[in-house]
Motif scaffolding. Structure first.
Motif, short mmCIF file in Angstrom:
data_model
loop_
_atom_site.label_atom_id
_atom_site.label_comp_id
_atom_site.label_asym_id
_atom_site.label_seq_id
_atom_site.Cartn_x
_atom_site.Cartn_y
_atom_site.Cartn_z
N ILE A 273 0.86 -1.19 0.00
CA ILE A 273 0.00 0.00 0.00
C ILE A 273 0.89 1.24 0.00
O ILE A 273 1.93 1.26 0.68
CB ILE A 273 -0.91 0.04 1.24
N THR A 274 0.47 2.25 -0.72
CA THR A 274 1.16 3.54 -0.64
C THR A 274 0.19 4.64 -1.03
O THR A 274 -0.96 4.36 -1.44
CB THR A 274 2.42 3.56 -1.52
N ARG A 275 0.64 5.88 -0.92
CA ARG A 275 -0.21 7.02 -1.25
C ARG A 275 0.67 8.21 -1.61
O ARG A 275 1.90 8.08 -1.65
CB ARG A 275 -1.15 7.39 -0.10
N ASN A 276 0.03 9.36 -1.90
CA ASN A 276 0.75 10.58 -2.28
C ASN A 276 1.66 10.37 -3.47
O ASN A 276 2.81 10.83 -3.49
CB ASN A 276 1.55 11.13 -1.09
N ILE B 67 -6.71 1.14 -7.26
CA ILE B 67 -6.70 2.45 -6.61
C ILE B 67 -7.93 2.57 -5.72
O ILE B 67 -9.06 2.36 -6.18
CB ILE B 67 -6.67 3.57 -7.66
N ALA B 68 -7.68 2.88 -4.44
CA ALA B 68 -8.77 3.08 -3.48
C ALA B 68 -8.80 4.55 -3.11
O ALA B 68 -7.77 5.09 -2.68
CB ALA B 68 -8.54 2.22 -2.24
N GLN B 69 -9.92 5.19 -3.31
CA GLN B 69 -9.97 6.62 -3.01
C GLN B 69 -11.33 7.04 -2.47
O GLN B 69 -12.35 6.41 -2.74
CB GLN B 69 -9.64 7.44 -4.26
N TYR C 53 -5.11 6.00 -2.45
CA TYR C 53 -4.12 4.97 -2.10
C TYR C 53 -4.00 4.01 -3.28
O TYR C 53 -4.98 3.73 -3.97
CB TYR C 53 -4.56 4.17 -0.87
N VAL C 54 -2.80 3.48 -3.47
CA VAL C 54 -2.58 2.41 -4.44
C VAL C 54 -2.29 1.14 -3.66
O VAL C 54 -1.40 1.11 -2.80
CB VAL C 54 -1.41 2.76 -5.38
N VAL C 55 -3.05 0.09 -3.95
CA VAL C 55 -2.99 -1.15 -3.18
C VAL C 55 -2.64 -2.30 -4.11
O VAL C 55 -3.24 -2.45 -5.19
CB VAL C 55 -4.34 -1.44 -2.48
N HIS C 56 -1.67 -3.14 -3.70
CA HIS C 56 -1.33 -4.31 -4.51
C HIS C 56 -2.47 -5.33 -4.45
O HIS C 56 -3.16 -5.45 -3.43
CB HIS C 56 -0.03 -4.94 -3.99
#
Length: 513
Positions: free
Chosen positions: A238-241, A258-260, A485-488
């Motif tokens: 998981i990451t963001r920004n 992508i979770a937003q 957020y970008v989630v694998h």
């Protein structure tokens, strides 16, 4: 590429250390941690503390839901609140959650008066009539269930830490990487500049399943491009920004999703109402109607955000749904400019923005371009935060004409926005339009006192404030960003909770593959 390989090596090493029987999820975050004292921490470490500690309540999708408390009630005027505690909850040191622990935690946070302690300002006294009942007696009406859900300063911790010594000794113990919460994870390793490792707390009151992660790692990776490479490669989960252009590229990547959600973080443009020409309401309105709001959303955010109708962000109680969002209308702007009696050729405005923020830079450039069409010259002046804030807090007659700043709340109440930016201040802090209006002060103060007992009336009062602010235009909202957020694909269960910015609640995640 070398940095990518180095970070991957770190993550691979972790996988070996924790053996094949343990499952691990990695969240790559861009900034280092600050402190770990649950009473005073008011910055990035929120992402650690919300997995280690818990609060009496939690804010979820606009509602306050039980967490360590199972229920609550108040007297008629909202000055006495009684909470019933969940039974059978253990702190990480093995002691049981009781009303004395709640009293100890909140009173220490109030006593230290650091960071977010102001959220408890209304509390006069805390009583503990039995081990599972806590009574808050207030100096003035306040919505304590909402305060108790705050992402900062509302954490409950074990009173056993008092055995360590005074408050300073306790703070040193926390900041060395120790914890005393009831949350699903405990701190296993703490290096604030590179990595925090959390391990599951076996006796957690909500229990565990095989699908949940045994180990949660917060990996500090400042470079957004590197974070993108790592998440698409499955080296982090998981990451963001990330850079908005990169997010567009990831929308069709089969390895990630992508979770937003709309966040509560809004970018505002403040007008200096104490200095000509923006002290002239007609001139101020002309500028407000010249701004290309839709173009800013599309060009700066690439669609990852929205334009709120008023000062209060969309999705929050009290949102100004009765008002249309501002839109660019150059004909109306020219008419207002003429009515102001000010010759645009006679003025030159200075607009300051945060030099490291690409969004603020692009938005400022679009404002510059639009005002030029009215014949208004604007000097764009990028500055670091300390410099531009110090200038704005100086003599308003000599301060910048326009100022761009984000605001996001500590407590999920409209009052956090309205009071901070538009209530009369004795000393300039964040009311950077220098807008003083007794009627606005009175309405918002009355609204916050009714939030807990008469929310319908409180919402009416907040909307009355929004109507006055639209009339007077001391500031305008430019955009409300999405929490993206970008989630694998190997992880499921993640949903952003904008009430807790940047926080990933690891307990909610599950193994997808």
């Amino acid at each position: 590429m070398r940095r990518f390989l180095a970070f991957c090596l770190v993550v691979m090493t972790l996988a070996i250390v924790f053996s094949q029987k343990q499952t691990m999820v990695v969240y790559a975050y861009g900034s280092e941690m600050i402190t770990l004292d649950p009473s005073t921490e008011f910055s990035n470490s929120i992402i650690v503390l919300n997995n280690v500690y818990e609060t009496l309540t939690r804010h979820v999708d606009g509602k306050i839901v039980p967490l360590l408390a199972t229920g609550w009630s108040s007297n008629e005027d909202g000055t006495v609140w009684t909470f019933k505690l969940r039974k059978g909850v253990k702190f990480h040191d093995g002691t049981e959650l009781t009303s004395q622990a709640v009293k100890f935690s909140v009173e220490r946070t109030i006593r230290l008066a650091g960071g977010p302690a102001y959220i408890w300002d209304s509390v006069a006294e805390i009583e503990t009539p039995d081990p599972y009942t806590v009574v808050f007696k207030l100096k003035y009406p306040a919505n304590i269930p909402l305060v108790a859900s705050a992402g900062y300063g509302a954490f409950i911790f074990s009173p056993k830490v008092a055995e360590l010594g005074d408050d300073e000794a306790i703070a040193n113990w926390f900041n060395a990487g120790n914890d005393a919460g009831t949350g699903p994870y405990t701190i296993s390793k703490y290096d604030p500049k590179t990595q925090v490792v959390l391990r599951k707390f076996d006796a957690y009151w909500q229990g565990w399943t095989d699908k949940k992660f045994d180990i949660a790692v917060i990996q500090i990776v400042p470079d957004p491009s590197l974070r993108m490479q790592m998440v698409t490669a499955g080296k982090i989960h998981i990451t963001r920004n990330l850079i908005y252009d990169d997010l567009k590229k990831l929308e069709n990547n089969p390895n990630v999703y992508i979770a937003q959600k709309p966040s509560f973080q809004v970018l505002y443009l403040f007008f200096n109402t104490k200095k000509p020409p923006l002290s002239n309401p007609k001139f101020r309105a002309a500028v407000a109607y010249a701004i290309p709001y839709e173009e800013i959303i599309n060009h700066v955010l690439l669609g990852y955000g929205l334009q709120p109708a008023g000062i209060i962000p969309k999705g929050m109680f009290g949102y100004a749904s009765h008002l249309p969002a501002l839109s660019q209308d150059l004909d109306k702007a020219r008419e207002l400019l003429k009515e102001s009696g000010i010759d645009p050729k006679s003025v030159k405005l200075v607009l300051t923005y945060l030099q490291s923020d690409e969004g603020e830079k692009k938005a400022s450039e679009l404002i510059w371009s639009s005002l030029k069409k009215l014949g208004i010259e604007v000097e764009l002046r990028p500055m670091n935060w300390e410099q531009q804030w110090a200038w704005a807090r100086s003599d308003p007659a000599k301060a910048q004409d326009m100022f761009i700043m984000y605001w996001w709340p500590t407590v999920m109440t409209p009052y956090d926005f309205l009071f901070s930016m538009f209530h009369t201040e004795q000393e300039i802090l964040f009311n950077l339009s220098y807008y003083y209006n007794e009627e606005v002060d009175k309405l918002m103060d009355e609204a916050v006192a009714l939030e807990g007992t008469d929310p319908k009336r409180a919402e009416q009062l907040y909307r009355m404030v929004e109507t006055i602010l639209r009339r007077d235009l001391p500031a305008v909202p430019l955009y409300q960003i999405n929490d993206v957020y970008v989630v694998h694909k190997s992880v499921k269960g993640f949903t952003p909770n904008p009430a807790y910015p940047n926080v990933v609640f690891f307990y909610d995640l599950e193994i997808a593959l």
